[in-house]
Design an enzyme around this catalytic site. Structure first.
Site, PDB file in Angstrom:
ATOM      1  N   ARG A 144       0.765  -1.419  -0.084  1.00 44.20           N
ATOM      2  CA  ARG A 144      -0.070   0.008   0.137  1.00 44.20           C
ATOM      3  C   ARG A 144       0.711   1.158   0.293  1.00 44.20           C
ATOM      4  NH1 ARG A 144      -3.702  -1.627   4.729  1.00 44.20           N
ATOM      5  NH2 ARG A 144      -5.014  -3.224   3.880  1.00 44.20           N
ATOM      6  N   ARG A 168      -3.242   5.459   0.585  1.00 51.01           N
ATOM      7  CA  ARG A 168      -4.117   6.529   1.549  1.00 51.01           C
ATOM      8  C   ARG A 168      -3.282   7.391   2.275  1.00 51.01           C
ATOM      9  NH1 ARG A 168      -7.827   1.991   3.986  1.00 51.01           N
ATOM     10  NH2 ARG A 168      -5.486   0.836   3.829  1.00 51.01           N
ATOM     11  N   ARG A 220      -7.378  10.944  -6.516  1.00 49.84           N
ATOM     12  CA  ARG A 220      -8.486  10.122  -6.393  1.00 49.84           C
ATOM     13  C   ARG A 220      -9.545  10.817  -6.122  1.00 49.84           C
ATOM     14  NH1 ARG A 220      -9.037   5.332  -4.130  1.00 49.84           N
ATOM     15  NH2 ARG A 220     -11.066   5.904  -4.140  1.00 49.84           N
ATOM     16  N   ASP A 229      -6.858  -3.522  -7.368  1.00 49.68           N
ATOM     17  CA  ASP A 229      -7.347  -4.002  -6.125  1.00 49.68           C
ATOM     18  C   ASP A 229      -7.837  -5.471  -6.332  1.00 49.68           C
ATOM     19  OD1 ASP A 229      -9.036  -3.094  -3.191  1.00 49.68           O
ATOM     20  OD2 ASP A 229      -9.893  -4.845  -4.098  1.00 49.68           O
ATOM     21  N   TYR A 235     -14.463 -13.179   0.700  1.00 47.16           N
ATOM     22  CA  TYR A 235     -15.273 -12.044   0.151  1.00 47.16           C
ATOM     23  C   TYR A 235     -16.577 -12.396  -0.424  1.00 47.16           C
ATOM     24  CZ  TYR A 235     -11.712  -8.457   1.253  1.00 47.16           C
ATOM     25  OH  TYR A 235     -10.791  -7.647   2.382  1.00 47.16           O
TER      26      TYR A 235
END
Length: 332
Positions: A18, A22, A31, A67, A142
């Site tokens: 990552r 973020r 973004r 992702d 998921y």
């Protein structure tokens, strides 16, 4: 690349899970107003976001911005990535009828992946690009749970209670994941990482029976392409020997097991990746430095070592800490 292949290196190489994300102000800017899955399907954005940490930190590898659910979305699974929650699946797969939604992935389903990787290889020059995919267990969780889960209870209920359905689900997901990784390598990725983020939820015996055959099939299916294969999971201290057995060249280690002990558990013939606790980056620099030096010292016990965090960069991380950490690793 040399560290992944357990060859001599001038210094320990470093990249961060990552790293393109973020915690970077430039990432948040590009973004803004763009949904995650839209960004993952827009080649110009993929290239820009992938390059941002390489420019800022001088890391030794870029990781493709995407992702793990992208290939599922590409084959028509109705899902979205909800801010603050994660992937949410509209129609979870909980019976045999649901399996019909999982058709094979074809290169034409993800043209933006190929286009972005080809552009990145040109822009990165000598810096390797790591492609990646989610492993069948994690993707399966998921799909079965309908979203993130603490206990993976529905997943385990299928695994234990309906083993034939479970194995069919894993079989289909294995084909999708393998094709997704192969097309990234064909487009120019120098290495690939298989993220089995949630597989630490299963016991070793269950991993061997219900998960290992599919992970092994993926790594064997990449062997002819000749690129380093990295395998990573969270909470997998009790599974490290099995992760090595699955066939990767590099085993990623989270922060719970010191690297010298991880080297013992994984056994010979593998490099290790990791494993500074991401939360340590929120502490004062002198703490970060002390802990990072300890990781580097313990990493010398491995036949090859790629420095990384034990999981992804936390959103509240100060980018300057990561820059100082990168420099420290290079100077050690």
């Amino acid at each position: 690349m040399r560290a992944c292949r357990r060859q001599e290196v001038p210094h320990t190489p470093v990249w961060y899970m990552r790293q393109a994300g973020r915690s970077l102000p430039e990432y948040l800017k590009v973004r803004e107003g763009v949904p995650m899955l839209t960004a993952c399907a827009t080649p110009d954005l993929i290239v820009e976001i992938t390059m941002q940490p390489v420019r800022r930190y001088g890391v030794d590898a870029a990781i493709f911005f995407s992702d793990i659910v992208v290939p599922l979305k590409a084959i028509g699974i109705d899902l979205d990535i909800k801010p603050g929650i994660g992937p949410v699946v509209e129609n979870p797969i909980r019976d045999r009828d649901g399996l019909g939604a999982l058709r094979p992935l074809e290169p034409g389903d993800v043209p933006y992946v190929t286009e972005a990787i080809e552009a990145l290889v040109g822009e990165l020059g000598g810096t390797p690009l790591i492609g990646f995919a989610g492993a069948p267990f994690t993707l399966g969780s998921y799909l079965i749970e309908g979203g993130p889960s603490k206990n993976h209870d529905r997943t385990k209920a299928m695994m234990y209670g309906e083993p034939a359905l479970w194995h069919d689900l894993m079989d289909r997901l294995t084909g999708i994941v393998l094709e997704h990784l192969r097309l990234q390598i064909r487009a120019g990725a120098s290495a690939v990482q298989l993220f089995d983020s949630w597989v630490g939820a299963v016991a070793a015996d269950d991993y061997r029976q219900y998960v290992l055959p599919y992970t092994r099939r993926i790594f064997e299916g990449l062997e002819d392409l000749g690129v380093p294969r990295i395998h990573f999971g969270v909470g997998t201290g009790e599974l490290l020997a099995l992760l090595g057995e699955a066939g990767a060249d590099v085993v990623g280690v989270d922060w719970r097991v010191p690297l010298d002990e991880a080297a013992r558990r994984v056994g010979p013939g593998k490099a290790l990746q990791g494993n500074l606790d991401p939360a340590i980056l929120l502490a004062p620099w002198e703490v970060v430095e002390r802990k990072a030096r300890e990781v580097l010292r313990r990493g010398r016990e491995a036949e090859g070592h790629v420095f990384n965090l034990g999981h992804g960069v936390l959103p509240s991380t100060d980018p300057d800490q990561l820059k100082r950490l990168t420099d420290l690793v290079h100077e050690f």
